[in-house]
Design an enzyme around this catalytic site. Structure first.
Site, PDB file in Angstrom:
ATOM      1  N   SER A   1     -27.602 -35.214 -67.226  1.00 10.61           N
ATOM      2  CA  SER A   1     -27.777 -34.651 -65.646  1.00 10.61           C
ATOM      3  C   SER A   1     -26.344 -34.559 -65.385  1.00 10.61           C
ATOM      4  CB  SER A   1     -28.572 -35.743 -65.019  1.00 10.61           C
ATOM      5  OG  SER A   1     -28.820 -35.059 -63.765  1.00 10.61           O
TER       6      SER A   1
ATOM      7  N   ASP B   1     -26.191 -29.068 -60.654  1.00 15.12           N
ATOM      8  CA  ASP B   1     -25.412 -30.113 -61.618  1.00 15.12           C
ATOM      9  C   ASP B   1     -25.597 -29.665 -62.992  1.00 15.12           C
ATOM     10  OD1 ASP B   1     -28.355 -30.123 -61.918  1.00 15.12           O
ATOM     11  OD2 ASP B   1     -28.174 -32.533 -62.132  1.00 15.12           O
TER      12      ASP B   1
ATOM     13  N   ASP C   1     -27.569 -29.692 -65.876  1.00 16.19           N
ATOM     14  CA  ASP C   1     -28.816 -29.558 -66.036  1.00 16.19           C
ATOM     15  C   ASP C   1     -29.798 -28.771 -65.287  1.00 16.19           C
ATOM     16  OD1 ASP C   1     -29.357 -31.697 -64.772  1.00 16.19           O
ATOM     17  OD2 ASP C   1     -31.128 -32.252 -65.953  1.00 16.19           O
TER      18      ASP C   1
ATOM     19  N   ASP D   1     -30.999 -29.311 -62.320  1.00 16.99           N
ATOM     20  CA  ASP D   1     -32.300 -29.705 -61.880  1.00 16.99           C
ATOM     21  C   ASP D   1     -31.841 -30.116 -60.196  1.00 16.99           C
ATOM     22  OD1 ASP D   1     -30.973 -32.321 -62.126  1.00 16.99           O
ATOM     23  OD2 ASP D   1     -32.570 -33.199 -63.426  1.00 16.99           O
TER      24      ASP D   1
END
Length: 570
Positions: free
Chosen positions: A150, A302, A304, A306
């Protein structure tokens, strides 16, 4: 010289056996000679599953992300899949982000699954985490894995596990899998891949996810309003560059300006101190471009993809960041407003959030006579609500850490669809000569004024973990009676499942799973939650103050100063 626990030494010696490759053994020998403190931190415990899967620093050892720790996870999950679905053809989907070693580790995971006679759908290149959640259901898989840490620093990587509903693992299932993993020996990992069972996937799933995102995030905004909204977008060197521009284009947003210096995926995240849109500094370059172009809105995601950060023009025409609680309130209110306009609210819907997020979401749900559900931190709990209440329609949900989920086609926080939804709201507001700040102020007038703040304190390594636990123990065993001059009226201890009313000295049982979280409520309407992070070496304090009148930053700063003094945080 540092003392190394005998149990740690036993683990180190195990990693010096032929089960582990020569490169791994050489690194351990080098640490023995030159970095005994680092050696202990690499081996003193096993990496554990937290709120967002397993994350850790990359390196050798049981407390690091490497081919052996992830191989062991994957072997354990393979064994569990065979036990759980004895008469089914087993299939898994695997995605990875922009981090160092993500692609190589994803291949290791694919190899182990295939070696266990499990069919693997492996994304050919980096993809957003929400697309993996979508792919699990789209491809009818029993399980999904994404290699990501993340928004953690560059030295981290991680491993998130999804089940057949597209949601992350939750108790008791995660405990059952962890027990299997912990009982495995490293020599039991089957690394011998079966290439015939590994298929690369890309455009077919990409297109399906794009179509679903546009369908769920589109709310009858006029073509003119869409084209008139000037958007600045940054992927912060992450995966969203593969999907958000194409979703915005497909939805009709043509006035999109990408921060080119941050568009190339790069695990070093060279232009930011932290690739976390929760940190104002992460959006600095995007805001500078927005000011140069006189843009209406900034979106930053961010690595990734999400979670997303948002900045928009305030009522003084200055580009200003909206915090995660405010963004969640805006999106939730808008969704319920749209559902009401369309005549779709019939008492059978719900929205959701988490125990450390703003109380505004419950108030907004009540305003629209919609059911509100609340869970522990992490979207796996919101996904579980969707799974546990199939008779109800899930409209949307979020948490304070800049995550939001629109509908249930993805069962995790989804910056792709949430970006489109945010642009829909901003475009419609601009068409009425308003901003998101005007919209937020209208919401405050309906449900009351709230202001939130987050304090994160980093405590790295074994010593840091002990210090964090000491803070929680003190708050639990010697509870505060006043905070910033206001009497404490209620203390919720999620580790013990108890809520104590300190005014009349009564106790009730909390009906959510146990978690190391404490929440204090005070006489003046404030809420202060203390929680060690499940994925980072941090302890977090979530502060919320409320009132019938607009709350000033000065009031918040006073509350923060009082909290720090009472907690002796300096």
């Amino acid at each position: 010289m540092i003392h190394i626990d005998p149990n740690t030494l036993e683990k180190v010696n195990n990693w010096l056996t032929p089960t582990f490759d020569s490169e791994t053994q050489a690194k351990i020998k080098e640490m023995i000679a030159n970095d005994p403190e680092g050696l202990e931190d690499s081996f003193y415990k096993n990496l554990a599953f937290g709120t967002g899967g397993m994350r850790g620093v990359m390196g050798v050892g049981d407390n690091r992300i490497n081919k052996y720790t992830l191989g062991k996870n994957t072997q354990g999950i393979s064994n569990y899949l065979k036990k759980s679905f004895p008469n089914e053809k087993l299939k898994v989907a695997i995605a990875f982000d922009c981090r160092h070693n993500s692609k190589e580790l994803a291949q290791v995971v694919a190899n182990v699954f295939s070696a266990n006679d499990i069919e693997v759908f492996l994304f050919s290149d980096l993809r957003p985490t929400p697309e993996l959640s979508f792919a699990v259901k789209h491809l009818d898989c029993q399980c999904g894995i994404v290699l990501t840490a993340s928004h953690n620093p560059p030295e981290y990587n991680g491993y998130k596990v999804y089940w057949k509903d597209g949601g992350q693992l939750v108790p008791p299932q995660d405990g059952e899998i962890i027990a299997i993993i912990n009982n495995l020996k490293y020599e039991e990992i089957n690394f011998k891949s079966n290439p015939s069972l590994i298929s690369l996937i890309d455009e077919e799933v990409d297109k399906a996810f794009e179509v679903a995102s546009v369908f769920n995030g589109n709310f009858n905004t006029s073509t003119f309003a869409k084209e008139n909204l000037k958007i600045v977008f940054t992927s912060l060197h992450g995966t969203s560059i593969t999907m958000i521009p194409r979703v915005l284009k497909e939805a009709g947003y043509t006035n999109v300006h990408i921060v080119e210096e941050q568009a190339k995926p790069d695990g070093d995240f060279p232009t930011v101190k932290s690739p976390n849109p929760e940190e104002p500094e992460a959006l600095k370059m995007a805001i500078e471009l927005a000011e140069k172009l006189d843009a209406d809105i900034v979106i930053g995601t961010d690595p990734d993809s999400d979670r997303l950060g948002i900045a928009v023009k305030n009522t003084a025409n200055k580009m200003t960041i909206i915090n995660g609680n405010q963004a969640m309130a805006i999106k939730t209110y808008f969704l319920l407003e749209q559902w009401k306009k369309q005549g779709k609210l019939n008492g059978n819907q719900f929205v959701a959030s988490t125990i450390v997020s703003t109380p505004m979401i419950a108030k907004i749900a009540s305003h629209f006579n919609v059911d509100y559900k609340e869970g522990l931190t992490g979207f796996k709990w919101i996904a579980k609500m969707v799974k546990d209440f199939p008779e109800q329609e899930f409209i949307g949900g979020g948490e304070e850490s800049f995550g939001f989920m629109v509908g249930d086609f993805v069962r995790d926080k989804d910056a792709v669809t949430a970006t489109l939804l945010t642009c829909e709201i901003a475009a419609q507001q601009k068409a009425e000569n308003k901003t998101l700040f005007n919209y937020l102020d209208a919401i405050y007038k309906q449900v009351g004024y709230y202001l939130e703040h987050l304090i994160s304190i980093v405590k790295k390594g074994k010593k840091g973990a002990e210090e964090i636990q000491q803070v929680m123990d003190t708050l639990r065993n010697k509870p505060l009676k006043t905070i910033a001059g206001s009497n404490v009226t209620r203390i919720e201890d999620y580790a013990n499942s108890t809520a104590i009313n300190t005014v009349n000295n009564t106790t009730e049982t909390l009906r959510v799973p146990k978690s190391n979280v404490l929440i204090y409520y005070t006489e003046d309407g404030s809420k202060i939650a203390a929680r060690p992070s499940g994925t980072e070496p941090k302890i977090k304090f979530y502060i919320s103050i409320s009132g019938t009148q607009k709350i000033s930053e000065l009031q918040m700063q006073h509350k923060i100063a009082g909290l720090k003094a009472d907690l002796q945080l300096g």
